[in-house]
Design a protein around this motif. Structure first.
Motif, PDB file in Angstrom:
ATOM      1  N   GLY A   1     -40.023 103.153  34.928  1.00 46.87           N
ATOM      2  CA  GLY A   1     -40.130 104.138  33.861  1.00 46.87           C
ATOM      3  C   GLY A   1     -41.130 105.211  34.221  1.00 46.87           C
ATOM      4  N   THR A   2     -40.929 106.381  33.668  1.00 53.06           N
ATOM      5  CA  THR A   2     -41.853 107.494  33.878  1.00 53.06           C
ATOM      6  C   THR A   2     -42.111 108.182  32.546  1.00 53.06           C
ATOM      7  OG1 THR A   2     -40.089 109.073  34.336  1.00 53.06           O
ATOM      8  CG2 THR A   2     -41.026 107.914  36.229  1.00 53.06           C
ATOM      9  N   SER A   3     -43.263 108.792  32.457  1.00 50.61           N
ATOM     10  CA  SER A   3     -43.611 109.552  31.269  1.00 50.61           C
ATOM     11  C   SER A   3     -44.593 110.643  31.670  1.00 50.61           C
ATOM     12  CB  SER A   3     -44.243 108.647  30.208  1.00 50.61           C
ATOM     13  OG  SER A   3     -44.500 109.388  29.025  1.00 50.61           O
ATOM     14  N   THR A   4     -44.607 111.707  30.929  1.00 53.61           N
ATOM     15  CA  THR A   4     -45.544 112.796  31.172  1.00 53.61           C
ATOM     16  C   THR A   4     -46.531 112.850  30.023  1.00 53.61           C
ATOM     17  OG1 THR A   4     -43.845 114.050  32.329  1.00 53.61           O
ATOM     18  CG2 THR A   4     -45.768 115.278  31.583  1.00 53.61           C
ATOM     19  N   VAL A   5     -47.808 112.937  30.386  1.00 50.29           N
ATOM     20  CA  VAL A   5     -48.871 113.121  29.397  1.00 50.29           C
ATOM     21  C   VAL A   5     -49.308 114.571  29.494  1.00 50.29           C
ATOM     22  CG1 VAL A   5     -51.191 112.430  28.685  1.00 50.29           C
ATOM     23  CG2 VAL A   5     -49.625 110.735  29.665  1.00 50.29           C
ATOM     24  N   TYR A   6     -49.338 115.241  28.371  1.00 51.15           N
ATOM     25  CA  TYR A   6     -49.730 116.640  28.332  1.00 51.15           C
ATOM     26  C   TYR A   6     -51.132 116.732  27.731  1.00 51.15           C
ATOM     27  CZ  TYR A   6     -44.766 117.256  29.043  1.00 51.15           C
ATOM     28  OH  TYR A   6     -43.492 117.185  29.550  1.00 51.15           O
TER      29      TYR A   6
ATOM     30  N   GLU B   1     -51.038 118.452  32.985  1.00 50.11           N
ATOM     31  CA  GLU B   1     -49.931 117.495  32.880  1.00 50.11           C
ATOM     32  C   GLU B   1     -50.188 116.366  33.862  1.00 50.11           C
ATOM     33  OE1 GLU B   1     -45.987 118.968  33.370  1.00 50.11           O
ATOM     34  OE2 GLU B   1     -46.315 120.662  32.041  1.00 50.11           O
TER      35      GLU B   1
ATOM     36  N   GLN C   1     -48.461 112.557  35.312  1.00 51.83           N
ATOM     37  CA  GLN C   1     -47.308 111.665  35.330  1.00 51.83           C
ATOM     38  C   GLN C   1     -47.771 110.216  35.320  1.00 51.83           C
ATOM     39  OE1 GLN C   1     -43.923 112.496  35.310  1.00 51.83           O
ATOM     40  NE2 GLN C   1     -44.821 114.461  34.773  1.00 51.83           N
TER      41      GLN C   1
ATOM     42  N   TYR D   1     -48.187 100.849  39.514  1.00 54.51           N
ATOM     43  CA  TYR D   1     -48.327 102.228  39.033  1.00 54.51           C
ATOM     44  C   TYR D   1     -48.341 103.242  40.174  1.00 54.51           C
ATOM     45  CZ  TYR D   1     -49.163 100.361  34.421  1.00 54.51           C
ATOM     46  OH  TYR D   1     -49.013  99.719  33.215  1.00 54.51           O
TER      47      TYR D   1
ATOM     48  N   THR E   1     -48.269 107.343  40.063  1.00 53.09           N
ATOM     49  CA  THR E   1     -48.918 107.874  38.862  1.00 53.09           C
ATOM     50  C   THR E   1     -49.983 108.876  39.264  1.00 53.09           C
ATOM     51  OG1 THR E   1     -48.510 105.879  37.579  1.00 53.09           O
ATOM     52  CG2 THR E   1     -50.378 107.209  36.894  1.00 53.09           C
TER      53      THR E   1
END
Length: 79
Positions: free
Chosen positions: A35-40, A49, A51, A67, A70
């Motif tokens: 899984g991946t997600s972006t934190v702003y 940003e 990842q 991880y 990341t």
């Protein structure tokens, strides 16, 4: 109750928690999940940003998290 009694209860709690967690993990189908997600915004640098990338590998009642990929830790969340 005394220190020894409290420690016995803490040990029993940890043992029960480990058994319950193992049982829940065992219910997940074996495999590798990604899984991946972006934190702003890192709370310091506007427009930043980051990842978050995780690969979860599950075998039996064991699970591991990798991880790799990341973004590095940011100064905003290291405080």
């Amino acid at each position: 109750y005394g220190l020894e009694r409290v420690r016995e209860h803490i040990d029993a709690l940890y043992d029960a928690t480990e058994k319950q967690m193992g049982a829940e993990i065992a219910r997940i189908p074996d495999g590798t999940y990604r899984g991946t997600s972006t934190v702003y915004f890192d709370s310091i640098r506007e427009g930043s940003e980051m990842q978050i990338v995780v690969t979860v590998t599950k075998r039996g009642d064991e699970i591991s998290f990798d991880y790799s990929g990341t973004s590095p830790q940011t100064p905003g969340f290291a405080v």
